[in-house]
Structures are given as C-alpha cells and as structure tokens.
Design a protein around this motif. Structure first.
Motif, short mmCIF file in Angstrom:
data_model
loop_
_atom_site.label_atom_id
_atom_site.label_comp_id
_atom_site.label_asym_id
_atom_site.label_seq_id
_atom_site.Cartn_x
_atom_site.Cartn_y
_atom_site.Cartn_z
N SER A 1 -41.94 29.57 7.28
CA SER A 1 -40.57 30.05 7.22
C SER A 1 -39.96 29.40 5.99
N GLU A 2 -39.38 30.21 5.10
CA GLU A 2 -38.90 29.64 3.85
C GLU A 2 -37.38 29.78 3.71
N ILE A 3 -36.83 28.85 2.95
CA ILE A 3 -35.38 28.84 2.74
C ILE A 3 -35.10 29.13 1.27
N LEU B 1 -33.50 31.79 -5.09
CA LEU B 1 -34.46 30.75 -5.45
C LEU B 1 -35.09 30.15 -4.20
N GLU B 2 -36.41 30.22 -4.14
CA GLU B 2 -37.10 29.58 -3.00
C GLU B 2 -37.00 28.09 -3.16
N ILE B 3 -36.40 27.41 -2.18
CA ILE B 3 -36.30 25.96 -2.30
C ILE B 3 -37.18 25.19 -1.32
N TRP B 4 -37.43 25.76 -0.14
CA TRP B 4 -38.11 24.92 0.86
C TRP B 4 -39.00 25.79 1.73
N ASN B 5 -40.19 25.30 1.96
CA ASN B 5 -41.15 26.01 2.80
C ASN B 5 -41.47 25.17 4.04
N LEU B 6 -41.25 25.75 5.21
CA LEU B 6 -41.60 25.06 6.45
C LEU B 6 -42.86 25.73 6.99
MG MG Z 1 -43.51 29.16 -0.71
#
Ligand code: MG
Ligand code: ATP
Ligand code: MG
Ligand code: MG
Length: 479
Positions: free
Chosen positions: A181-183, A207-212
């Motif tokens: 799940s990405e933020i 902008l993709e900042i964080w990937n869980l």
């Molecule tokens: Mg990613």
C-alpha cells in the motif's frame, strides 16, 4: 513545517522508537552474504533472514535509515537520474519493520500519524493505493483513518508494464515479497502528471513517498510463492523525496542535503574548463547524484572493475565523468566532490571520510579521460552518419571494447540526441565476445542494464486474493 533532511531522519527513527522499535544502523551498500543482490536496494535487505524465519533477533520491531543503491538488478534507476525529479542511484530509505509482530492494523495508522502529526502534512494532499483486492488495507484507510474513496486507488500488478505502479513489492527475482500500500503526495495542479494508476501517472505531480509492504511470501527460484511462517511489515520512505515535500521544493536536488553538492559540482566542472554552467542543469544533477553512489560504494569496499558490482561502479563513475565532459570539463573534476560530500554527510556516515575514496575516483577519472575524447569523437561521428535514427550496434560494441564506453553510457548520449541503439547487433557482438571470454557475469550485467525490460517481468502468479487477513496467490496453472 520546515525540517532539514537530518531532522526528518531523526524524527522518523525517534517516532518508531517510541512505538517499540529498535533503532538499527544502516547495513553497508554491499549486501553481506547475499549473492542475489548487486547492491542493497531497500531497508529490508539486512533483515531478509528475519522474514524468512531463519534468523531470530532480540527484537521483533526495527527502524532504520538505510543506504541504498538502485543501479542494477530488479530495481535499476540509473537511466532515470537527471531525467526525473525523484530518482537517485544512491538514496536513504527510512523504514520500520515487523518480524511476525504487528501487521497492517498498526503499520497503516502509524504511517499516517507520522506524516500528518509529526511532519504536519495536510491530509487532503495525501493519496493512497492498495493492492487490487486488499479490502483489509482499504478499510483501514477508508473507515478508520477516514480517507475518502476518491483518494484511494486499487492497483494490481503492472498491467504488462503499461503503467509504472505495481502494488506487489519484491526485492529481486527471489526473496521476501508481498502486496503493498503506497502513499503519494499531491504537489498541486501546477505540476504535470496524473494520480497513481492513471495513464499519465509518470509525472511529478503525484509523488510516491512511502511504500508499506505486507511481506507474506518468499518467492523461490522457480517463481513459486511460498507463504512465510508469519505475516510481516516492511516499509520504505525515500528521505530525499519526503524532504522535497517538507521543504516545498520542486526536485530532490533542491533539498538542503543537495544544495551545497550541486553548487560544488558546478564549481568543479567550471574549474576543469566548463563555462557558464546553468545551475540545476540535468548533467549537474547526474554528477551530484553519482558522486554519492560512487563514494558510498567505495567506502563500503567496492573498487571499479569489469565484473559485477565493480563494473556497475565503473559505469556510474564514467557516466558522471562524461556528463562533466559534456558541460565542458577537460580535466579530472569528479574526485574533488568527495570532500564536499563528506562535509555534507560525513557526520552521519563517517565512512565517507576514508582517504582512499577520492584517490580511487581520481585514478578511474585519469584512466577514462585518456580515451573519453577519442571515444566521443567516434560516437558523434557515427551518430552524424546515421540516416535512420538508429546507431549501429557494432559501434556500441567497439566503444565498449576499445574505449571503455559501457553500453549504457553510449545509450545515455544517444538518448540526449534522440537516437536509438541497434541492440540486436550489440547483443550479437557481446555474445561472440562472451563465447571467447569466460565473463558470463559481466555480459549479463551489461545487457541487463541496457534492456531491463522483459527479463525482469514477473510471471510467478496470476493474481492475489485476500481471504480475511490471509492473502492467497493464484498461479497461472490455477493452484
Ligand atoms: Mg513503490
Ligand atoms: P518509483 O515508483 O518512484 O520508482 P518505487 O516504487 O520503485 O519508486 P519502492 O521500491 O516502493 O520505490 O521504494 C520505497 C520508497 O523509496 C519509495 O516510495 C521512494 O520514496 C523511495 N525511492 C525508491 N526509489 C528511489 C530512488 N531511485 N531515489 C530516491 N528515492 C527512491
Ligand atoms: Mg522504482
Ligand atoms: Mg513506485
């Protein structure tokens, strides 16, 4: 709220420490005991065996700021550097990890709390993605956190490479992996690009900042996804990217950590003969990026060479030197940037103060400078002679073989001029050489970096389904 990169790094580690995590130092950029990886490409690498259940540590929750290099293998951003605002070869990844301890139910709210309470990002600028049928993650975001459905996007695997989003994360062709799940942060309508999952998502607006990552499988060499003994959490947030958001600057190269380095790069090429270099020009970004990758790689024990990671280091180094040449530098300049880099990052990463780093780069620079001018002349001549916009693969091979121009460097020059490379002819020449030499590894890596397409395609599963808190992998044969 303005924070320096260093303050963000500390705030992150302290936040997760307050949630019971042990702060663990970054591992080297050269993975220890992992032949499946060229360079450390994510925070979870050093914990691979904890996920696999092979290793037990004193803690089940960890947090790190990890040195990463993505310039080869599955995650390869070398060709992106200088062209996108957000990709580096070397970057720092902030991460929190659970080894069979907490899962989605905690990981998602903590990520949200950090972004909105500690960093004070406005909630309505944040978008999230979830794996296509991960209703559990969807409900946490939607019902518990309260993100409206319009800003939650369901994404599967990357639709045959059509879109760049891919909500199933893997460290490589084998190893721990899982749905994610990405933020994303919306930089606003003044920036080009569409929301995640849309056709024009490859812009800089969202902008993709964080990937869980919800790490639940181990992919083996045959492509089979084996369920791990317990579900895990692995997250990764690019420090430079989140700093660009917090500092409200258009690219990673404008953050505090890069500002002096960019200025030093400009001064260095100008001292070596370039004139009136435009600040922020792509070649300066390439140089400022590459000095970090080269210095950290050398600090962790890699030397330029002709195989494996040594060859990757050589390629990064030569690419930076060529960009300096393009700006007008006619003498070694690249090695002089080690010192400003150490000034910027040496307190957090004391290995940057090793005296051999500049010496190694200088030697490589002197060696390459001897043939760079000749090679460039041959290349430009050959490009001028092309009539169909395609460069003969034999020229690429000759440059590689005789002038130390790695194929991706030639490709970089051609790309600037809108010329394609005849990769088949290059392949054939390399194949012939490979038959002569024993350097199978060298070939693989050289080819992999030029054509990192289909060979990296993931075909191990057809789809994933969630069943309660379980995620089922459905293979192509229906199992
Ligand atoms: Mg990613
Ligand atoms: P992108 O789609 O932008 O290439 P990614 O999906 O490949 O990123 P992940 O593998 O999910 O990235 O890594 C986790 C985080 O690390 C990303 O969300 C991003 O913040 C950061 N990151 C990834 N690649 C880079 C890079 N080349 N340079 C700087 N930061 C990066
Ligand atoms: Mg990527
Ligand atoms: Mg991505």
């Amino acid at each position: 709220k303005y924070m320096t990169a260093s303050e963000i790094r500390n705030a992150y580690l302290q936040f997760f420490q307050s949630k019971g995590h042990t702060i663990v130092p970054s591992s080297p950029v050269v993975p220890e005991d992992d032949p499946t990886l060229l360079f450390t490409n994510a925070g979870m690498n050093q914990f691979k065996n904890c996920y696999l259940g092979i290793e037990k540590r004193e803690y089940t929750r960890a947090t790190t700021s990890q040195k990463c290099i993505r310039a080869g293998g599955k995650h390869n951003d070398l060709d992106n550097v200088g062209y996108t605002a957000r990709h580096h070869t070397f970057f720092e990844m902030l991460g929190n990890f659970s080894f069979g301890d907490y899962f989605k139910q905690d990981a998602i709210p903590w990520a949200w709390e950090f972004l909105t309470k500690v960093l004070e990002l406005p909630e309505d600028r944040l978008w999230v993605t979830v794996y296509v049928d991960d209703d559990e993650a969807y409900d946490i975001w939607n019902k518990e956190i309260g993100i409206p459905a319009e800003r939650i996007v369901r994404i599967g695997d990357n639709k045959g490479g059509k879109y760049m989003s891919d909500n199933f994360w893997m460290m490589g062709d084998t190893g721990p992996c899982g749905p994610c799940s990405e933020i994303f942060f919306d930089r606003g309508p003044s920036v080009q690009g569409g929301p995640p999952g849309s056709k024009d998502e490859d812009g800089d607006r969202y902008l993709e900042i964080w990937n869980l990552v919800f790490t639940q499988f181990n992919r083996d060499a045959s492509g089979k996804m084996n369920r791990l003994p317990h579900p895990n959490i692995d997250t990764g947030m690019g420090l430079e990217r989140i700093a660009s958001v917090i500092q409200n600057v258009p690219t990673n190269y404008d953050i505090d950590l890069f500002r002096n380095l960019m200025a030093a790069a400009k001064a260095a090429v100008e001292k070596a003969g370039a004139t009136d270099v435009e600040p922020g020009t792509p070649s300066l970004k390439v140089i400022a990026d590459h000095i970090r990758a080269c210095s950290f790689a050398i600090a962790d024990g890699v030397l330029p060479g002709n195989e494996g990671r040594a060859y990757v280091l050589r390629r990064i180094c030569r690419r930076a030197i060529r960009h300096g040449y393009k700006l007008g530098a006619r003498a070694p300049f690249f090695y002089t940037l080690v010192e400003p880099l150490a000034r910027e990052m040496g307190d957090v990463y004391p290995e940057l103060n090793k005296p051999n780093i500049a010496q190694v780069i200088k030697a490589e620079e002197e060696r390459f400078f001897l043939t760079l001018a000749n090679g460039m002349e041959i290349l430009e001549d050959a490009i001028a002679k092309t009539t169909n916009g395609v460069l003969d693969g034999n020229v690429v091979f000759k440059l590689h073989d005789t002038f130390g121009f790695p194929a991706d460097l030639t490709a970089d020059v051609c790309r600037e001029k809108g010329i394609k490379v005849d990769t088949d002819a290059f392949d054939r020449s390399m194949e012939e050489q490979r038959a002569k030499a024993r350097a199978a590894g060298k070939f693989k890596i050289a080819a992999g970096l030029v054509y990192n397409g289909p060979t990296n395609e993931f075909r191990g599963y057809q789809e994933l389904r969630t069943e309660g808190c379980r995620v089922l992998a459905i293979y192509k044969d229906g199992t």
